[in-house]
Every structure is written in C-alpha cells, then in structure tokens.
Design a protein around this motif. Structure first.
Motif, mmCIF file in Angstrom:
data_model
loop_
_atom_site.group_PDB
_atom_site.id
_atom_site.type_symbol
_atom_site.label_atom_id
_atom_site.label_comp_id
_atom_site.label_asym_id
_atom_site.label_seq_id
_atom_site.Cartn_x
_atom_site.Cartn_y
_atom_site.Cartn_z
ATOM 1 N N THR A 80 -1.572 4.392 5.619
ATOM 2 C CA THR A 80 -2.738 3.704 5.057
ATOM 3 C C THR A 80 -3.962 3.959 5.925
ATOM 4 O OG1 THR A 80 -1.343 1.959 4.148
ATOM 5 C CG2 THR A 80 -3.684 1.466 4.412
ATOM 6 N N ARG A 92 -9.561 1.958 -1.566
ATOM 7 C CA ARG A 92 -8.201 1.488 -1.809
ATOM 8 C C ARG A 92 -7.202 2.635 -1.884
ATOM 9 N NH1 ARG A 92 -5.639 1.047 -6.490
ATOM 10 N NH2 ARG A 92 -7.580 1.440 -7.630
ATOM 11 N N THR A 93 -7.619 3.777 -2.374
ATOM 12 C CA THR A 93 -6.709 4.913 -2.544
ATOM 13 C C THR A 93 -6.630 5.809 -1.304
ATOM 14 O OG1 THR A 93 -8.507 6.208 -3.527
ATOM 15 C CG2 THR A 93 -7.064 4.974 -5.037
#
Length: 354
Positions: A80, A92-93
């Motif tokens: 992440t 977010r991606t």
C-alpha cells in the motif's frame, strides 16, 4: 495456453541472498523485489512503482517502508502506498502487489497466482537443508533455457552415463530399467532405479570410501513444477536395509532442485546436496561442492545448446513444414513423459491446481 502453471510455490532465493539490500528477481515473468524488515521477515512486492513504473528495487528502504527512487512514492510491506510527493492525499488505488512468501530450511518460496489459494501446507518439504543430522552444500545456476528442458533432464537420469561420465555416471545407470508411478492424489511423480552390484562412480568412491561393487538406488520424487528430490542410496553390494527400517551399512544423499522459471526461455536452477555421512567434514563438503558445480554446469551447457536448437527449429517450423526433427521417445523416457503430461494438465486446467 499459459506458459507457467499458476497457484504454485516456487523457490525465489536462498535465504542468504535476501537481506536489507533490495533484491530484484523475475519469477515466471513477474518482476519482484525482495527485502527483509527490521525484524527479519521477508517481504516481496511487485518491482514497479504505480506512478511511472520505475523499478522499486532501485529505491531506498526507510525502516520497513520502500521509497521509490524516481519520485518518492513510498510503500509499506503490504504494497500500500502511504506517501506521495507534493500532496497529503494518497490515491486509493496507489498500491502494488504483495506476494505471499515462506522461508523454510534455507529457501525462500514465493506464491505465484491467486493469493487466496496460497496454501502454506503445500510448501514442499526440504528440511534436509537445515537438519542437524545432515550436512548440506548448494547454489544456483542461471540457465538460459526453458524450464521444461531442466525437468526432462532431471527426470531421465540415464544421461548421467554419458554427460556426467567420470563424475556420477556409470554404464549401469542407462542400462537399468526404471519404475514410474504417478500419485494423482498428492500430485507427485515417483521414478525409481535400483542397481545392484554395479560400479561405484568416482563421486561416491572418493567421498564414501566404498569401492566397486556397490548397490546404488535412485528414487526421485517430483512435485510439478518446482520441487525435485532425488533420494540416493549407496552401499557395499549385498547390504540391505534392516527389517526395523535401519540402513546402517549405507550412506544417503538428498539431491534437491528448485526448478523456477524466470522467463519463457530462462530458468533459475537452484540445487543442493545434503548427506548423512562425513557430517561437518569441510574437506568432503568442499569436494561435494566442486563436483556438483561441475555436474550442474555440464547440464547447463547441454541445455543451453538444446534451447538454441529448439528455438532455431521453431523459427524454421514457422516457414516450412520440414523445419522440425521428429522427437523419438523410448521406454526409459517414461518418467520424463509422465512429468510432461502432469505439467500440460496443470497448464490446461481452467482453475490451476495447487
């Protein structure tokens, strides 16, 4: 059809190869970066930043987080993204794939396929590589050839008589029939060759002190695609295992291979030999290492040549129906042909098996 079976554990590295320095390796065509956290856990992430696809392996570790060396996108151990330059909000991606890894007995295994299907119990057993009852040597040979050629090579040991003469090859290896069994429940292929009263190859004569004649057993266990173990037994002729399972008159070696595709036409040949005799004897270990490096290199040289031959035939085949030579198989190829069939079935399966 897929080139590499998915939902499989593959040997990615020796434990000694992965530390706090970023380590890049391509497994089944997927670029992966490996490193250890501060507490020693192995992390494996896709080796491409989401921003401009710059290799993360050229970045910098910040504690346990990985900072891209191009624009500073920073990722945690799960892949992440936790920081981007010039703004507080992280898209977010913004994440890269994190691969499941298992470190077991000096090898690091990586799961290629669907993460939800990663079965830790399916990691092949290689405990001999750090068992105190065995002494181990090992290495890795880059092979510029498709992995299927190495599988063929290891499942048909008759080539020892010719390619490895003077090391582990004797006339009896090619002359002795094999027994082949496919265990579909466990997805394991077993190939056995038991030779009695035969010549002791130089490799074992010099390391065990045995002389001709000997009884020599070769029992292969192959779990497609990556895991290969050859259970080798050498004993003076006529010495058989006891009724209670003891085998004190013999010596044993476990020859392990991790057959890991790098690309469609290159393979990582992880190899190791563990023995239950001359434990801790550095002179024997040095001899084993020198001899095995020679044997492995002989295989690499032969398979590199064979890869070029096949590649040239494939090119010729595209323009002429006479471009490829018909391949002929005989009885001693039964094991290798069974291995090919198992891999074909894995590749053709709509839902790859683990």
């Amino acid at each position: 059809m897929r080139v590499f079976p998915q939902n499989q554990w593959y040997v990615a590295a020796w434990s000694r190869e992965v530390g706090r320095d970023l380590f890049a390796r391509t497994i089944c065509g997927e670029q992966i970066v490996f490193y250890r956290t501060l507490d020693g856990r192995v992390v494996a992430l896709a080796d491409r930043c989401v921003h401009r696809r710059y290799p993360l392996s050229l970045g910098t570790l910040r504690g346990d987080d990985l900072e891209c060396g191009y624009h500073g996108f920073t990722y945690d151990c799960s892949g992440t993204c936790i920081q981007v330059p010039g703004q507080e909000r992280v898209p977010r991606t913004a994440r890269v794939r994190s691969y499941r890894v298992v470190e077991q007995a000096n090898w690091i295994w990586v799961w290629i396929g669907e993460e939800a299907k990663a079965d830790l119990a399916a990691v092949p057993d290689n405990h001999w590589l750090d068992d105190p009852g065995w002494t181990m040597i090992g290495g890795m040979a880059p092979l510029p050839a498709r992995y299927q050629l190495l599988v063929d090579n290891l499942l048909d040991l008759s080539h020892e008589t010719y390619l490895h003469a003077g090391f582990i090859g004797t006339p009896e290896v090619a002359a002795t029939p094999i027994q082949t069994e496919v265990d579909h429940a466990e997805q394991v292929l077993r190939i056995s060759r038991h030779m009695h009263g035969v010549e002791c190859p130089p490799f074992y004569e010099k390391s065990t002190g045995f002389s001709t004649p000997v009884d020599r057993w070769q029992d292969i266990e192959y779990r497609p695609v990556c895991s290969y173990v050859l259970h080798s037994r050498i004993a003076p002729a006529g010495v058989l295992p006891g009724d209670a399972g003891g085998d004190t008159g013999a010596v044993h070696a476990k020859i392990l291979y991790g057959i890991t595709p790098e690309t469609e036409h290159s393979t990582f040949d992880f190899w190791a030999v563990a023995r239950d005799f001359a434990l801790g004897d550095a002179e024997v270990s040095d001899f084993f290492e020198r001899m095995n490096q020679e044997v492995v290199q002989q295989d690499v040289d032969a398979l590199t040549l064979l890869e070029r031959v096949i590649a040239d035939e494939e090119k010729a085949d595209a323009v002429s129906e006479h471009g490829r030579v018909q391949e002929l198989s005989i009885a001693i190829d039964a094991g290798a042909l069974a291995g090919r069939k198992m891999i074909r079935e894995m590749l053709a399966s709509p839902t790859p098996t683990s």
